[in-house]
Scaffold this motif. Structure first.
Motif, PDB file in Angstrom:
ATOM      1  N   MET A 358       6.404  -2.164   5.077  1.00  0.00           N
ATOM      2  CA  MET A 358       5.333  -2.427   6.051  1.00  0.00           C
ATOM      3  C   MET A 358       5.876  -2.827   7.416  1.00  0.00           C
ATOM      4  SD  MET A 358       2.667  -1.595   4.464  1.00  0.00           S
ATOM      5  CE  MET A 358       1.353  -2.195   5.511  1.00  0.00           C
ATOM      6  N   LEU A 360       5.813  -1.348  10.282  1.00  0.00           N
ATOM      7  CA  LEU A 360       5.211  -0.246  11.001  1.00  0.00           C
ATOM      8  C   LEU A 360       5.601  -0.200  12.462  1.00  0.00           C
ATOM      9  CD1 LEU A 360       1.636  -0.425   9.443  1.00  0.00           C
ATOM     10  CD2 LEU A 360       3.622   0.830   8.635  1.00  0.00           C
ATOM     11  N   GLU A 361       5.861  -1.365  13.048  1.00  0.00           N
ATOM     12  CA  GLU A 361       6.177  -1.393  14.477  1.00  0.00           C
ATOM     13  C   GLU A 361       7.562  -0.820  14.781  1.00  0.00           C
ATOM     14  OE1 GLU A 361       7.552  -4.958  12.421  1.00  0.00           O
ATOM     15  OE2 GLU A 361       5.600  -3.963  12.609  1.00  0.00           O
ATOM     16  N   LEU A 384      -2.230   3.156   8.415  1.00  0.00           N
ATOM     17  CA  LEU A 384      -1.839   1.783   8.070  1.00  0.00           C
ATOM     18  C   LEU A 384      -1.972   0.852   9.272  1.00  0.00           C
ATOM     19  CD1 LEU A 384       1.257   2.434   5.771  1.00  0.00           C
ATOM     20  CD2 LEU A 384      -1.011   1.634   5.093  1.00  0.00           C
ATOM     21  N   ARG A 385      -1.655   1.356  10.441  1.00  0.00           N
ATOM     22  CA  ARG A 385      -1.807   0.525  11.646  1.00  0.00           C
ATOM     23  C   ARG A 385      -3.273   0.195  11.899  1.00  0.00           C
ATOM     24  NH1 ARG A 385       2.495   3.730  15.585  1.00  0.00           N
ATOM     25  NH2 ARG A 385       4.394   2.728  14.744  1.00  0.00           N
ATOM     26  N   TYR A 387      -5.569  -0.031   9.470  1.00  0.00           N
ATOM     27  CA  TYR A 387      -6.013  -0.905   8.394  1.00  0.00           C
ATOM     28  C   TYR A 387      -5.403  -2.292   8.476  1.00  0.00           C
ATOM     29  CZ  TYR A 387      -7.576   3.432   6.198  1.00  0.00           C
ATOM     30  OH  TYR A 387      -8.179   4.622   5.934  1.00  0.00           O
ATOM     31  N   ARG A 388      -4.310  -2.452   9.175  1.00  0.00           N
ATOM     32  CA  ARG A 388      -3.593  -3.718   9.137  1.00  0.00           C
ATOM     33  C   ARG A 388      -4.438  -4.902   9.593  1.00  0.00           C
ATOM     34  NH1 ARG A 388       2.556  -5.209  11.038  1.00  0.00           N
ATOM     35  NH2 ARG A 388       2.400  -7.421  10.528  1.00  0.00           N
ATOM     36  N   LEU A 391      -6.241  -6.565   6.736  1.00  0.00           N
ATOM     37  CA  LEU A 391      -5.452  -7.045   5.610  1.00  0.00           C
ATOM     38  C   LEU A 391      -4.978  -8.452   5.871  1.00  0.00           C
ATOM     39  CD1 LEU A 391      -3.334  -3.830   4.908  1.00  0.00           C
ATOM     40  CD2 LEU A 391      -5.401  -4.583   3.744  1.00  0.00           C
ATOM     41  N   ASP A 393      -2.679 -11.689   6.336  1.00  0.00           N
ATOM     42  CA  ASP A 393      -1.314 -11.828   6.872  1.00  0.00           C
ATOM     43  C   ASP A 393      -0.301 -12.128   5.788  1.00  0.00           C
ATOM     44  OD1 ASP A 393      -2.268 -11.326   9.371  1.00  0.00           O
ATOM     45  OD2 ASP A 393      -2.493 -13.455   9.893  1.00  0.00           O
ATOM     46  N   PHE A 396       2.067  -9.462   4.591  1.00  0.00           N
ATOM     47  CA  PHE A 396       3.240  -9.099   5.372  1.00  0.00           C
ATOM     48  C   PHE A 396       4.171 -10.269   5.599  1.00  0.00           C
ATOM     49  CE2 PHE A 396      -0.501  -6.740   6.678  1.00  0.00           C
ATOM     50  CZ  PHE A 396      -0.111  -5.438   6.458  1.00  0.00           C
ATOM     51  N   ASP A 400       7.790  -9.937   6.944  1.00  0.00           N
ATOM     52  CA  ASP A 400       7.962 -10.210   8.374  1.00  0.00           C
ATOM     53  C   ASP A 400       8.973 -11.295   8.619  1.00  0.00           C
ATOM     54  OD1 ASP A 400       6.163  -8.291   8.898  1.00  0.00           O
ATOM     55  OD2 ASP A 400       4.459  -9.653   9.173  1.00  0.00           O
TER      56      ASP A 400
END
Length: 427
Positions: A358, A360-361, A384-385, A387-388, A391, A393, A396, A400
């Motif tokens: 995940m 994505l960035e 996914l971006r 939907y994030r 979702l 935190d 992730f 993260d």
């Protein structure tokens, strides 16, 4: 290699066709290299053939003049120095010019050292070195007619050995046959020259005074006929037609010499009555001139055949060279395509790893012309971006870089929708 295998699994139809053509192309390439090597060898051989034909003509030209000088010399000595003296001296100057051209040709020839310095060539050069001394003895009448005849005949025989050696040095079958035909014609002409010299004495004497001279004359005639049979067996049809047209029995010089030849072979003094040696010598010289024309025709045909072979070799080399260029472009394009497929698969695998974590960035923007797989992967990333934001935190947090959840709190907050577990009654 696994990445290459993965890339091959996604090859499109046209790319599969390119790969399927790779093996035949490589085989054709190998055959082309072999053909180019063979044609390059042929080119080198044909260039040498040109030189050998040129040298053969120079040797033949020197032999022509030596044959004429031999005839004048033999009759000069047979007459005790009373006949053919001026003709002999004049012919010597012509012979010297032909020998000079031959020496220049040998010095400027580009044939291999093994040919230009062969024992046969060196023997002829040695013969020509002692020629001036022999001439001096002849002019002083210190040499006999048979000895002079034997000396000049030996020189001519050595020249014929050079021409035969050159013909055997050619590997091309067609050109080898043409050169052998040329040699047999030159050898027949040499015996015709011997017939001219001996026959002049027989005509002067109205027959043969010695058996040896008659046997020599007969041997020259029979050998000439045998060599002409060899010439006919190795010559193409146009050679034979040309020879028959030049030396037809109805040709005046040929018809005259045939009649006197028969009288000399049978030692018929009655048939030789009234015949003149100069007339015989002149007609035989005209006949040898026609045989020389046949040699010139054969030389032009040999040069044309070798030139055609050179042109064919150049065309074949050009075709295969162009084919090699196309094959190189094909292989270069194929290599670039394979490398591009591998790179694209690496990018797809990297994107899959980012999606799994995940991250994505960190996924780069899609290329201007993405492949089908790249387009699908970027479509998933865009979804996914989107939907994030909806979702939690905590989904992730561990990916993260967040720390582990505290004991107790993580268990309570793990699932807010999970119902509480029922409490157990006390007894």
């Amino acid at each position: 290699w696994p990445r290459v295998s993965a890339a091959r699994a996604r090859i499109r139809g046209q790319e599969k066709f390119l790969l399927a053509m790779l093996l035949p192309v490589l085989i054709l390439w190998a055959l082309g290299i072999r053909e180019i090597v063979m044609q390059a060898t042929t080119l080198k051989s044909m260039q040498e053939v040109h030189q050998l034909v040129y040298l053969s003509t120079q040797f033949s030209a020197a032999m022509d003049q030596l044959q004429l000088e031999r005839g004048y010399t033999y009759n000069f000595l047979s007459s005790g120095g009373h006949s053919f003296g001026s003709e002999m001296l004049r012919q010597r100057r012509v012979t010297d010019g032909a020998v000079g051209h031959l020496s220049d040709a040998l010095q400027t020839a580009t044939v291999s050292q093994s040919l230009s310095s062969s024992p046969a060539v060196l023997q002829v050069l040695q013969d020509l070195t002692i020629l001036p001394d022999e001439r001096d003895q002849i002019l002083l009448l210190n040499a006999s007619a048979p000895d002079a005849l034997a000396f000049y005949s030996q020189v001519d025989s050595d020249i014929l050995a050079v021409i035969a050696f050159f013909s055997q040095s050619v590997s091309h079958p067609t050109l080898a046959r043409l050169l052998l035909s040329y040699w047999s014609c030159a050898a027949a002409k040499e015996n015709a020259g011997l017939e001219r010299a001996l026959g002049a004495t027989g005509v002067t004497q109205r027959g043969w005074r010695t058996t040896d001279a008659q046997l020599q004359f007969s041997s020259a005639v029979l050998t000439q006929q045998t060599l002409l049979e060899v010439f006919a067996s190795y010559s193409p049809d146009d050679f034979i037609r040309r020879y028959n047209a030049l030396l037809s029995p109805t040709t005046p010089c040929v018809a005259m010499t045939l009649g006197l030849r028969q009288a000399l072979l049978t030692n018929d003094s009655v048939a030789l009555e009234g015949a003149q040696s100069t007339l015989w010598f002149g007609n035989m010289t005209a006949k040898l001139g026609l045989m020389k024309q046949m040699q010139v025709y054969a030389t032009s045909r040999i040069r044309a055949a070798s030139g055609n072979t050179v042109q064919q070799a150049v065309v074949v080399v050009g075709i295969f060279a162009g084919l090699f260029g196309v094959l190189l472009l094909f292989l270069a394009q194929l290599a670039m395509w394979v490398l591009q497929e591998i790179k694209q698969m690496e990018q797809v695998e990297e994107m899959a790893a980012f999606i799994a974590e995940m991250r994505l960035e960190e996924i780069p923007e899609p290329p201007p012309k993405p492949t089908a797989m790249q387009a699908v992967m970027h479509h998933i990333v865009e979804n996914l971006r989107l939907y994030r934001p909806y979702l939690p935190d905590t989904l992730f947090a561990s990916r993260d870089g967040g720390g582990e959840e505290e004991e107790g709190e993580g268990e309570e907050d793990a699932d807010p929708l999970r119902p509480e577990a029922p409490t157990q009654r006390r007894a």
